[in-house]
Scaffold this motif. Structure first.
Motif, PDB file in Angstrom:
ATOM      1  N   LEU A   1       0.400  32.334   6.490  1.00 39.63           N
ATOM      2  CA  LEU A   1      -0.627  33.113   7.185  1.00 39.63           C
ATOM      3  C   LEU A   1      -1.631  32.169   8.042  1.00 39.63           C
ATOM      4  CD1 LEU A   1      -1.460  35.274   4.360  1.00 39.63           C
ATOM      5  CD2 LEU A   1      -0.755  36.116   6.472  1.00 39.63           C
ATOM      6  N   LEU A   2      -1.892  30.884   7.382  1.00 42.35           N
ATOM      7  CA  LEU A   2      -2.555  30.158   8.116  1.00 42.35           C
ATOM      8  C   LEU A   2      -1.906  29.859   9.384  1.00 42.35           C
ATOM      9  CD1 LEU A   2      -5.306  28.380   8.155  1.00 42.35           C
ATOM     10  CD2 LEU A   2      -4.227  26.739   6.601  1.00 42.35           C
ATOM     11  N   CYS A   3      -0.777  29.180   9.424  1.00 48.10           N
ATOM     12  CA  CYS A   3      -0.105  28.687  10.450  1.00 48.10           C
ATOM     13  C   CYS A   3      -0.250  29.781  11.633  1.00 48.10           C
ATOM     14  CB  CYS A   3       1.315  28.440  10.163  1.00 48.10           C
ATOM     15  SG  CYS A   3       1.658  26.976   9.281  1.00 48.10           S
ATOM     16  N   ALA A   4       0.156  31.122  11.394  1.00 54.25           N
ATOM     17  CA  ALA A   4       0.061  32.207  12.149  1.00 54.25           C
ATOM     18  C   ALA A   4      -1.235  32.337  12.686  1.00 54.25           C
ATOM     19  CB  ALA A   4       0.496  33.491  11.531  1.00 54.25           C
ATOM     20  N   ILE A   5      -2.448  32.340  12.165  1.00 56.20           N
ATOM     21  CA  ILE A   5      -3.696  32.468  12.367  1.00 56.20           C
ATOM     22  C   ILE A   5      -4.069  31.182  13.358  1.00 56.20           C
ATOM     23  CG2 ILE A   5      -6.112  32.408  11.860  1.00 56.20           C
ATOM     24  CD1 ILE A   5      -4.872  34.926  11.470  1.00 56.20           C
ATOM     25  N   LEU A   6      -3.742  30.018  12.846  1.00 54.89           N
ATOM     26  CA  LEU A   6      -4.259  28.924  13.849  1.00 54.89           C
ATOM     27  C   LEU A   6      -3.459  28.899  15.268  1.00 54.89           C
ATOM     28  CD1 LEU A   6      -4.411  26.106  11.276  1.00 54.89           C
ATOM     29  CD2 LEU A   6      -6.237  27.265  12.414  1.00 54.89           C
ATOM     30  N   CYS A   7      -2.093  29.505  15.441  1.00 55.62           N
ATOM     31  CA  CYS A   7      -1.581  29.441  16.383  1.00 55.62           C
ATOM     32  C   CYS A   7      -1.738  30.698  17.414  1.00 55.62           C
ATOM     33  CB  CYS A   7      -0.103  29.731  16.259  1.00 55.62           C
ATOM     34  SG  CYS A   7       0.792  28.093  15.411  1.00 55.62           S
ATOM     35  N   LEU A   8      -2.434  31.725  16.822  1.00 47.58           N
ATOM     36  CA  LEU A   8      -2.596  32.842  17.529  1.00 47.58           C
ATOM     37  C   LEU A   8      -4.035  33.122  18.058  1.00 47.58           C
ATOM     38  CD1 LEU A   8      -0.411  35.249  15.762  1.00 47.58           C
ATOM     39  CD2 LEU A   8       0.438  34.262  18.024  1.00 47.58           C
ATOM     40  N   CYS A   9      -4.846  32.503  17.197  1.00 49.91           N
ATOM     41  CA  CYS A   9      -6.419  32.716  17.490  1.00 49.91           C
ATOM     42  C   CYS A   9      -6.968  31.536  18.078  1.00 49.91           C
ATOM     43  CB  CYS A   9      -6.797  33.044  16.052  1.00 49.91           C
ATOM     44  SG  CYS A   9      -8.602  33.409  16.121  1.00 49.91           S
ATOM     45  N   GLU A  10      -7.599  31.778  19.056  1.00 50.77           N
ATOM     46  CA  GLU A  10      -8.584  30.697  19.772  1.00 50.77           C
ATOM     47  C   GLU A  10     -10.053  30.886  19.646  1.00 50.77           C
ATOM     48  OE1 GLU A  10      -7.778  28.387  21.615  1.00 50.77           O
ATOM     49  OE2 GLU A  10      -6.262  28.843  23.089  1.00 50.77           O
ATOM     50  N   ARG A  11     -10.741  30.177  19.732  1.00 49.92           N
ATOM     51  CA  ARG A  11     -12.327  30.132  19.350  1.00 49.92           C
ATOM     52  C   ARG A  11     -12.769  31.395  20.163  1.00 49.92           C
ATOM     53  NH1 ARG A  11     -15.533  25.217  20.940  1.00 49.92           N
ATOM     54  NH2 ARG A  11     -14.654  24.428  19.205  1.00 49.92           N
TER      55      ARG A  11
ATOM     56  N   HIS B   1      -7.873  36.215   4.389  1.00 55.86           N
ATOM     57  CA  HIS B   1      -7.592  36.613   5.636  1.00 55.86           C
ATOM     58  C   HIS B   1      -8.728  36.237   6.453  1.00 55.86           C
ATOM     59  CE1 HIS B   1      -4.310  39.770   4.145  1.00 55.86           C
ATOM     60  NE2 HIS B   1      -3.583  38.518   4.074  1.00 55.86           N
ATOM     61  N   VAL B   2      -9.752  36.577   5.705  1.00 56.52           N
ATOM     62  CA  VAL B   2     -11.258  36.270   6.682  1.00 56.52           C
ATOM     63  C   VAL B   2     -11.408  35.005   6.827  1.00 56.52           C
ATOM     64  CG1 VAL B   2     -13.519  36.635   6.692  1.00 56.52           C
ATOM     65  CG2 VAL B   2     -12.067  38.659   6.044  1.00 56.52           C
ATOM     66  N   GLU B   3     -11.187  34.114   5.801  1.00 53.39           N
ATOM     67  CA  GLU B   3     -11.583  32.747   5.837  1.00 53.39           C
ATOM     68  C   GLU B   3     -10.722  31.914   6.858  1.00 53.39           C
ATOM     69  OE1 GLU B   3     -14.352  31.836   4.391  1.00 53.39           O
ATOM     70  OE2 GLU B   3     -14.512  33.611   3.269  1.00 53.39           O
ATOM     71  N   GLN B   4      -9.340  32.471   6.948  1.00 55.21           N
ATOM     72  CA  GLN B   4      -8.566  31.822   7.772  1.00 55.21           C
ATOM     73  C   GLN B   4      -9.009  32.038   9.312  1.00 55.21           C
ATOM     74  OE1 GLN B   4      -4.582  32.754   6.604  1.00 55.21           O
ATOM     75  NE2 GLN B   4      -4.522  31.400   4.839  1.00 55.21           N
ATOM     76  N   VAL B   5      -9.202  33.270   9.521  1.00 55.49           N
ATOM     77  CA  VAL B   5      -9.777  33.503  10.932  1.00 55.49           C
ATOM     78  C   VAL B   5     -11.082  32.737  11.270  1.00 55.49           C
ATOM     79  CG1 VAL B   5     -10.815  35.304  12.400  1.00 55.49           C
ATOM     80  CG2 VAL B   5      -8.773  35.873  10.856  1.00 55.49           C
ATOM     81  N   LEU B   6     -12.072  32.587  10.098  1.00 53.03           N
ATOM     82  CA  LEU B   6     -13.155  31.774  10.496  1.00 53.03           C
ATOM     83  C   LEU B   6     -12.838  30.369  10.652  1.00 53.03           C
ATOM     84  CD1 LEU B   6     -15.478  33.220   7.868  1.00 53.03           C
ATOM     85  CD2 LEU B   6     -15.704  33.601  10.345  1.00 53.03           C
ATOM     86  N   LEU B   7     -11.849  29.813   9.899  1.00 56.38           N
ATOM     87  CA  LEU B   7     -11.334  28.254  10.146  1.00 56.38           C
ATOM     88  C   LEU B   7     -10.930  28.163  11.361  1.00 56.38           C
ATOM     89  CD1 LEU B   7     -11.022  25.730   8.578  1.00 56.38           C
ATOM     90  CD2 LEU B   7      -8.628  26.480   7.958  1.00 56.38           C
ATOM     91  N   ALA B   8     -10.214  29.395  11.970  1.00 64.92           N
ATOM     92  CA  ALA B   8      -9.495  29.045  13.306  1.00 64.92           C
ATOM     93  C   ALA B   8     -10.675  29.209  14.354  1.00 64.92           C
ATOM     94  CB  ALA B   8      -8.581  29.817  13.701  1.00 64.92           C
TER      95      ALA B   8
ATOM     96  N   MET C   1       3.955  27.775  15.174  1.00 63.56           N
ATOM     97  CA  MET C   1       3.565  27.659  13.791  1.00 63.56           C
ATOM     98  C   MET C   1       4.451  26.327  13.274  1.00 63.56           C
ATOM     99  SD  MET C   1       4.158  31.732  12.832  1.00 63.56           S
ATOM    100  CE  MET C   1       4.213  31.238  10.972  1.00 63.56           C
ATOM    101  N   LEU C   2       5.448  25.998  13.859  1.00 64.21           N
ATOM    102  CA  LEU C   2       6.073  24.660  12.864  1.00 64.21           C
ATOM    103  C   LEU C   2       5.248  23.541  13.339  1.00 64.21           C
ATOM    104  CD1 LEU C   2       9.849  25.533  13.156  1.00 64.21           C
ATOM    105  CD2 LEU C   2       8.423  25.671  11.282  1.00 64.21           C
TER     106      LEU C   2
END
Length: 395
Positions: free
Chosen positions: A108-118, A132-139, A261-262
Motif C-alpha cells: 500500500l505504501l509503495c502504491a501511495i508514494l508512487c501515485l500521490c504527489e504533494r 491508509h490515511v497516514e500513508q497519504v499524509l506521509l506522501a 512501485m519496485l
C-alpha cells in the motif's frame, strides 16, 4: 558539555502518528492480565505444513537465508498470479506485474508514494483504516473522507462522486472493511469503478480480508477488467493464512505502475524476507482445507461476538458485521472513546480500540475484534459488559 538541541524533524514525520490499534496493546502490556478484543490478529498458529516447509528450506537450501530477487521469489509470484486468476479473473504477468512485499502494508505504501504527489487528493471511505490515511499524509497528499452509510456501513457512490475534484488522484477501497466488518455491495463498487473511469482516477484495492466474507462471497474491484490499467490490488497472507508475524504480502499493478512501485520497494526493503516468502508459498500451494477451517471458525466467532453484543443492549448498539473480524460497538456513555478504551484497560483488563481513531463515524464507539478464540471473546465481553453496567449506574 553544552546541551545538544533536539534535531529538527521533517514535516512528513510530524504529520503522521502511530495508530490506536498499536498504542492500546502497548498500554496494556504495562498493565498485565488483559484480554484482547482489540488488535486484528487471528488466534491460529502457523500451520504445521508451513512450519515444516520453512524448516526444511532453512536446513537444506542455503538460499533460504539470503535475499530473494527484489520483486520476490519467482515461484511465489507465479502462485500469486494463479490465485488472482482463479479467484478474481485477473490475468497478471508474474514477471512484471506482481511483487512480493513486507506485508500488505508495504505494498500500500509503495502504491501511495508512487501515485500521490504533494497536494494530491486521495478519497478514503470513512470510518477508515488509519494507515491508509497516514500513508497519504506521509506522501504529503490530502486524504478526503467520504462517509460510509451509517445505517449499514455501506459504500455510498454518490458521496464518492461528490468528493471528486481536479486534484483527486486515487480512491482507496477496502472490502471486507476494517474497522466496520462491512462487505460492500457489488452494485456500489461497480458504481465507484465507473466514477474512477470517468475521472481517470487510480483505484487502490486493499483486499486484505477478501476471503473473510461469511454471508456471501465478497466482490473485488480487482475483477473489473476496465480498471486494470489504473488498478493496484494489494493482498496479504496475514489474516487469511494466519501469517501476521511473518510480514509478507503482495501487489498487482500494471507494468508502468509496478516499475515505479519496485523502486520504492527497493529503497525501503530490498525484498520481503525469504523465509516469509517460503511460508507464503507453502500456504498457497499446500493443503487448503485448514484455511477453509479458519474461515469457518472466524464465522462462528463473529456469531458469538454478535450474540454477546446483542445481550448488552441498550448499553451497546452495532451493525452486524458481514466480513473481516471486527464490529463497531456504539455505547451510550458521555465519555470519549479514548477515555473509555484506556479505562477499560486499567479498570477491566480488556483491550478495545477507540472508535474515533477511525474517523468521525467512530464517535462514541469501540472497535472490537473476534479474531481471538472463544474463551477470549467471552472473557472480554464479560469484562466489557460488567464495566459498562457499573458506569451506567454512576451516570
Amino acid at each position: 558539555m553544552a546541551p545538544v538541541d533536539a534535531p529538527v524533524f521533517s514535516t512528513r514525520a510530524r504529520n503522521i502518528k502511530i495508530s490506536a490499534t498499536k498504542l492500546m496493546p502497548m498500554l496494556a502490556a504495562g498493565v498485565g492480565d488483559c484480554v484482547s478484543l482489540g488488535q486484528g490478529v487471528p488466534s491460529f498458529a502457523t500451520p504445521a505444513h508451513v512450519v515444516e516447509a520453512v524448516c526444511r528450506a532453512l536446513r537444506d537450501s542455503p538460499a533460504a537465508g539470503k535475499y530473494s530477487l527484489q520483486p520476490g521469489m519467482p515461484e511465489l509470484r507465479w502462485a500469486v498470479a494463479e490465485r488472482l486468476s482463479v479467484e478474481k479473473g485477473l490475468s497478471a504477468n508474474p514477471e512484471t506485474e506482481i511483487a512480493i512485499t513486507v506485508g500488505g502494508m508495504e505494498a500500500l505504501l509503495c502504491a501511495i508514494l508512487c501515485l500521490c504527489e504533494r497536494g494530491d487528493e486521495v478519497i478514503v471511505p470513512e470510518p477508515f483504516y488509519p494507515s491508509h490515511v497516514e500513508q497519504v499524509l506521509l506522501a504529503e497528499g490530502v486524504p478526503v473522507f467520504v462517509a460510509l452509510r451509517r445505517d449499514d456501513w455501506g459504500l455510498d457512490p454518490d458521496a464518492v462522486a461528490a468528493a471528486v475534484t481536479p486534484r483527486t488522484r486515487a480512491i482507496v477501497i477496502n472490502s471486507p472493511h476494517n474497522p466496520t466488518g462491512a462487505v460492500f455491495a457489488k452494485k456500489d463498487l461497480l458504481a465507484v469503478a465507473e466514477i474512477a473511469l470517468r475521472h481517470d482516477l487510480c483505484v487502490i484495492c486493499d483486499d486484505t480480508y477478501d476471503a473473510l466474507s461469511y454471508d456471501a462471497p465478497a466482490f473485488s474491484l480487482a475483477s473489473v477488467p476496465e480498471l486494470r490499467p489504473r488498478l493496484v490490488a494489494v493482498g496479504s497472507f496475514s489474516k487469511r493464512y494466519a501469517l501476521t508475524g511473518w510480514r509478507v504480502g503482495f501487489a498487482f499493478a500494471p507494468e508502468p505502475i509496478m516499475a515505479q512501485m519496485l523502486k520504492v520497494h527497493d529503497c525501503a526493503a530490498i525484498c520481503a524476507p525469504t523465509p516469509a516468502q517460503i511460508a507464503a508459498l507453502a500456504s498457497l500451494t499446500g493443503p487448503q482445507g485448514i484455511y477453509e477451517g479458519f474461515v469457518a471458525a472466524l464465522a462462528a466467532r463473529r456469531n458469538r461476538l454478535v450474540k454477546r453484543l446483542a445481550a448488552m443492549a441498550p448499553a451497546v448498539g452495532f451493525n452486524r458485521p458481514a466480513g473481516a473480524f471486527y464490529a463497531m460497538a456504539r455505547y451510550d456513555l458521555p465519555l470519549a472513546p479514548m477515555d473509555v478504551a484506556t479505562r477499560l484497560i486499567r479498570e477491566a483488563q480488556v483491550i478495545v480500540i477507540p472508535g474515533d481513531s477511525f474517523g468521525p463515524g467512530g464517535a462514541q464507539s469501540l472497535r472490537l475484534s473476534c479474531g481471538g478464540d472463544e474463551a477470549d471473546i467471552d472473557a472480554g465481553c464479560d469484562r466489557l459488559a460488567a464495566w459498562l453496567a457499573a458506569e451506567r449506574k454512576k451516570a
